[in-house]
Design a protein around this motif. Structure first.
Motif, PDB file in Angstrom:
ATOM      1  N   ASN A  40       0.847  -1.185   0.000  1.00  0.00           N
ATOM      2  CA  ASN A  40       0.000   0.000   0.000  1.00  0.00           C
ATOM      3  C   ASN A  40       0.881   1.232   0.000  1.00  0.00           C
ATOM      4  O   ASN A  40       2.095   1.140   0.055  1.00  0.00           O
ATOM      5  CB  ASN A  40      -0.945   0.012   1.212  1.00  0.00           C
ATOM      6  N   ASN A  41       0.248   2.380  -0.038  1.00  0.00           N
ATOM      7  CA  ASN A  41       0.987   3.642  -0.144  1.00  0.00           C
ATOM      8  C   ASN A  41       0.866   4.454   1.139  1.00  0.00           C
ATOM      9  O   ASN A  41       1.118   5.645   1.148  1.00  0.00           O
ATOM     10  CB  ASN A  41       0.438   4.454  -1.320  1.00  0.00           C
ATOM     11  N   SER A  42       0.488   3.818   2.248  1.00  0.00           N
ATOM     12  CA  SER A  42       0.236   4.564   3.476  1.00  0.00           C
ATOM     13  C   SER A  42       1.503   5.176   4.048  1.00  0.00           C
ATOM     14  O   SER A  42       1.481   6.259   4.622  1.00  0.00           O
ATOM     15  CB  SER A  42      -0.403   3.644   4.519  1.00  0.00           C
ATOM     16  N   GLU A  43       2.664   4.466   3.879  1.00  0.00           N
ATOM     17  CA  GLU A  43       3.908   4.993   4.436  1.00  0.00           C
ATOM     18  C   GLU A  43       4.296   6.299   3.774  1.00  0.00           C
ATOM     19  O   GLU A  43       4.654   7.270   4.438  1.00  0.00           O
ATOM     20  CB  GLU A  43       5.018   3.961   4.256  1.00  0.00           C
ATOM     21  N   LEU A  44       4.217   6.348   2.444  1.00  0.00           N
ATOM     22  CA  LEU A  44       4.548   7.592   1.749  1.00  0.00           C
ATOM     23  C   LEU A  44       3.527   8.669   2.078  1.00  0.00           C
ATOM     24  O   LEU A  44       3.877   9.843   2.197  1.00  0.00           O
ATOM     25  CB  LEU A  44       4.588   7.356   0.246  1.00  0.00           C
ATOM     26  N   ILE A  64      16.809  10.126   4.078  1.00  0.00           N
ATOM     27  CA  ILE A  64      16.848   8.669   4.158  1.00  0.00           C
ATOM     28  C   ILE A  64      15.438   8.096   4.112  1.00  0.00           C
ATOM     29  O   ILE A  64      15.186   7.070   3.460  1.00  0.00           O
ATOM     30  CB  ILE A  64      17.581   8.221   5.437  1.00  0.00           C
ATOM     31  N   ARG A  65      14.491   8.760   4.766  1.00  0.00           N
ATOM     32  CA  ARG A  65      13.102   8.285   4.715  1.00  0.00           C
ATOM     33  C   ARG A  65      12.558   8.340   3.294  1.00  0.00           C
ATOM     34  O   ARG A  65      11.831   7.444   2.864  1.00  0.00           O
ATOM     35  CB  ARG A  65      12.229   9.124   5.657  1.00  0.00           C
ATOM     36  N   PHE A  66      12.919   9.369   2.555  1.00  0.00           N
ATOM     37  CA  PHE A  66      12.478   9.472   1.162  1.00  0.00           C
ATOM     38  C   PHE A  66      13.100   8.358   0.315  1.00  0.00           C
ATOM     39  O   PHE A  66      12.427   7.742  -0.519  1.00  0.00           O
ATOM     40  CB  PHE A  66      12.847  10.831   0.583  1.00  0.00           C
ATOM     41  N   ILE A 103      23.033   0.038   0.467  1.00  0.00           N
ATOM     42  CA  ILE A 103      22.991   1.280  -0.312  1.00  0.00           C
ATOM     43  C   ILE A 103      22.677   2.456   0.599  1.00  0.00           C
ATOM     44  O   ILE A 103      23.303   3.524   0.525  1.00  0.00           O
ATOM     45  CB  ILE A 103      21.951   1.176  -1.434  1.00  0.00           C
ATOM     46  N   LEU A 104      21.699   2.282   1.478  1.00  0.00           N
ATOM     47  CA  LEU A 104      21.343   3.366   2.403  1.00  0.00           C
ATOM     48  C   LEU A 104      22.507   3.682   3.336  1.00  0.00           C
ATOM     49  O   LEU A 104      22.744   4.850   3.663  1.00  0.00           O
ATOM     50  CB  LEU A 104      20.107   2.966   3.207  1.00  0.00           C
ATOM     51  N   ARG A 105      23.232   2.659   3.751  1.00  0.00           N
ATOM     52  CA  ARG A 105      24.387   2.883   4.624  1.00  0.00           C
ATOM     53  C   ARG A 105      25.472   3.657   3.885  1.00  0.00           C
ATOM     54  O   ARG A 105      26.153   4.518   4.462  1.00  0.00           O
ATOM     55  CB  ARG A 105      24.931   1.532   5.095  1.00  0.00           C
ATOM     56  N   LEU A 106      25.614   3.387   2.591  1.00  0.00           N
ATOM     57  CA  LEU A 106      26.603   4.104   1.789  1.00  0.00           C
ATOM     58  C   LEU A 106      26.234   5.584   1.676  1.00  0.00           C
ATOM     59  O   LEU A 106      27.101   6.463   1.769  1.00  0.00           O
ATOM     60  CB  LEU A 106      26.680   3.468   0.400  1.00  0.00           C
ATOM     61  N   VAL A 107      24.958   5.872   1.482  1.00  0.00           N
ATOM     62  CA  VAL A 107      24.501   7.266   1.420  1.00  0.00           C
ATOM     63  C   VAL A 107      24.786   7.969   2.742  1.00  0.00           C
ATOM     64  O   VAL A 107      25.259   9.113   2.775  1.00  0.00           O
ATOM     65  CB  VAL A 107      23.009   7.332   1.072  1.00  0.00           C
ATOM     66  N   LYS A 108      24.503   7.280   3.851  1.00  0.00           N
ATOM     67  CA  LYS A 108      24.741   7.883   5.169  1.00  0.00           C
ATOM     68  C   LYS A 108      26.219   8.185   5.378  1.00  0.00           C
ATOM     69  O   LYS A 108      26.571   9.191   6.022  1.00  0.00           O
ATOM     70  CB  LYS A 108      24.233   6.944   6.260  1.00  0.00           C
ATOM     71  N   LYS A 109      27.091   7.340   4.856  1.00  0.00           N
ATOM     72  CA  LYS A 109      28.526   7.589   5.021  1.00  0.00           C
ATOM     73  C   LYS A 109      28.932   8.904   4.358  1.00  0.00           C
ATOM     74  O   LYS A 109      29.738   9.665   4.910  1.00  0.00           O
ATOM     75  CB  LYS A 109      29.326   6.433   4.423  1.00  0.00           C
ATOM     76  N   PHE A 110      28.383   9.167   3.180  1.00  0.00           N
ATOM     77  CA  PHE A 110      28.711  10.425   2.505  1.00  0.00           C
ATOM     78  C   PHE A 110      28.128  11.625   3.250  1.00  0.00           C
ATOM     79  O   PHE A 110      28.766  12.665   3.355  1.00  0.00           O
ATOM     80  CB  PHE A 110      28.189  10.399   1.070  1.00  0.00           C
TER      81      PHE A 110
END
Length: 494
Positions: free
Chosen positions: A18-22, A227-229, A239-246
């Motif tokens: 579903n789309n409830s989270e977004l 990160i939520r987006f 991948i998310l961890r890599l973004v956080k590192k930058f």
């Protein structure tokens, strides 16, 4: 769960139920917006562009793009394996060899020595989770208003990894981004944005224009919201961890390291893409939803990074929009720049309406280096938008080149001529739009005078350099002024 397989490569995508989270994140019916955005035939609202040719570097990225295009609710849970040595090699070769090195002091040429071994080591560290981003080196560049803009220069390996990461994520998000988003996207240059704005004002029902700017956007971008987006489409924790590192690598200025808890460095490879993701959810989807649910008349928007222009048929829509936009941005820890955000009367009826109220000529606004002015065509007297180079920036450019010519007046004449030719030609390539020939002639004339003055200051013998001899240098090195861009409606008709 959907699994696509080709040879030994596996793509795993997880479909949302579903789309409830977004909905909870963006605060409106995003599913309705995404479904509506697939309509055809509106250049200002929903036109799409395909991603750049990263598929030639990795066929798997093309399959990701197709999967993302088929279903806007798909979340991708396995992406890091697409960061292959071949992709990293392509990322390295796409970088500017002349760029300033970061805190590692590693140049593009030096890294190229033993490139294969370096990239194998980098790939191994990425896949094993042992890769660590280095802090960005902060430098300051002057702005047109006299202030200075902070620029973050990443280490060379960080640039390579960021470029590869952007290519992987672009294969997903280029299918989501809306058509009025032009900043730092494949095939969507500043002039595409300028043309879209020109056509909207001249060919649609536009009487008011909101010239908007988000104050300190890159410095205030929230890491948590970003990160939520990203999690709306990416569920691969690596991948998310890599973004956080930058994001959390920090900055180094004069040898002093400082932590970064908000913002993303301007000048880094990944920052423009991450900014587009952030504004896609904060601004683009919301604007598309707002104009369908709250606007009385037609509304068009053109956004380039954090600068955007919104066109309205009715002034009441513009005033209500500004109020709602301020509330919207506050929710995501952003704010409109008070000195750069204005709602002005602008369009085919602006001159007549203001004349009736004895208010003088319509106001102008600046966007992407050009001042936009209400005008009429000489041929038939119909309304048009005249665009010319921002005068303040033109003066600053001429003054900066004058100083550079005097500083390097002792260099060989052919060296000065080659440099000056590249500068003027580069300026013409961007500012050579219809109706802007006057600014180009001014630049060329003033720089020719500045070059003659600098040459006459080389020595007592050079002081007698005649205008006749100098004209030969001008004809050899200085390019002629010409219009290099078509009229906006011609580009759109193609």
């Amino acid at each position: 769960m959907y699994v696509g397989r080709k040879s030994d490569e596996v793509i795993v995508v997880q479909k949302q139920t579903n789309n409830s989270e977004l909905y909870q994140i963006v605060g409106f019916d995003a599913e309705y917006v995404e479904r509506s955005a697939s309509a055809k035939g509106n250049l200002f609202q929903t036109a799409r562009t395909t991603t750049q040719c990263v598929g030639s570097l990795s066929p798997g990225l093309e399959r990701i793009r197709q999967a993302a295009k088929r279903d806007s609710k798909t979340r991708f849970s396995s992406l890091l394996h697409h960061m292959t040595p071949d992709l990293l090699s392509g990322a390295y070769r796409s970088l500017n060899p002349k760029s300033v090195p970061g805190v590692d002091e590693m140049t593009w040429q030096a890294y190229g020595k033993g490139l294969d071994e370096r990239l194998r080591s980098l790939h191994q560290r990425i896949q094993s989770g042992h890769y660590h981003a280095m802090p960005s080196k902060r430098i300051w560049i002057p702005k047109a208003d006299g202030r200075k803009r902070p620029i973050g220069i990443a280490a060379l390996e960080d640039k390579i990894v960021q470029k590869g990461l952007v290519w992987v994520l672009e294969s997903i998000y280029e299918t989501d981004f809306l058509g009025f988003s032009y900043g730092f996207r494949p095939g969507r240059s500043q002039h595409r944005a300028l043309d879209a704005l020109h056509v909207a004002i001249t060919q649609r029902k536009v009487s008011w224009v909101l010239d908007a700017d988000i104050q300190g956007f890159f410095d205030n971008l929230s890491h948590d919201w970003l990160i939520r987006f990203l999690e709306h489409r990416v569920s691969d924790p690596r991948i998310l961890r890599l973004v956080k590192k930058f994001l959390r690598a920090g900055v180094s200025e004069d040898g002093q390291w400082s932590k970064t808890e908000v913002g993303t460095p301007q000048g880094s490879v990944a920052s423009p893409f991450l900014a587009n993701v952030y504004l896609h959810y904060v601004l683009d989807l919301w604007v598309h939803w707002w104009r369908r649910h709250h606007a009385r008349g037609e509304v068009y928007i053109v956004r380039y990074a954090d600068d955007f222009v919104v066109c309205f048929q009715y002034g009441s829509d513009g005033r209500h929009f500004v109020k709602a936009l301020r509330t919207r941005l506050t929710k995501f820890e952003l704010a409109l720049h008070p000195g750069k955000t204005r709602l002005i009367e602008f369009g085919r009826f602006a001159a007549a309406n203001r004349r009736e109220r004895s208010q003088g000529k319509p106001e102008t606004f600046d966007f992407l280096g050009f001042t936009h002015i209400c005008d009429t065509r000489r041929s038939d007297g119909t309304f048009t938008v005249r665009r010319k180079t921002i005068a303040k920036r033109l003066r600053a450019k001429i003054q900066a080149i004058r100083i550079e010519l005097l500083r390097n007046r002792a260099l060989p004449v052919w060296t000065q001529g080659a440099w000056l030719r590249s500068v003027i030609q580069g300026y013409i390539n961007y500012h050579g739009i219809p109706g802007n020939r006057g600014a180009l002639n001014t630049l060329r004339t003033e720089l020719c005078k500045a070059w003659l003055f600098a040459l006459r200051r080389r020595s007592q013998k050079s002081a007698s350099l005649s205008w006749g001899r100098f004209k030969k240098l001008v004809s050899t090195w200085i390019p002629s002024v010409r219009i290099v861009h078509p009229y906006p409606n011609q580009r759109f008709s193609v």
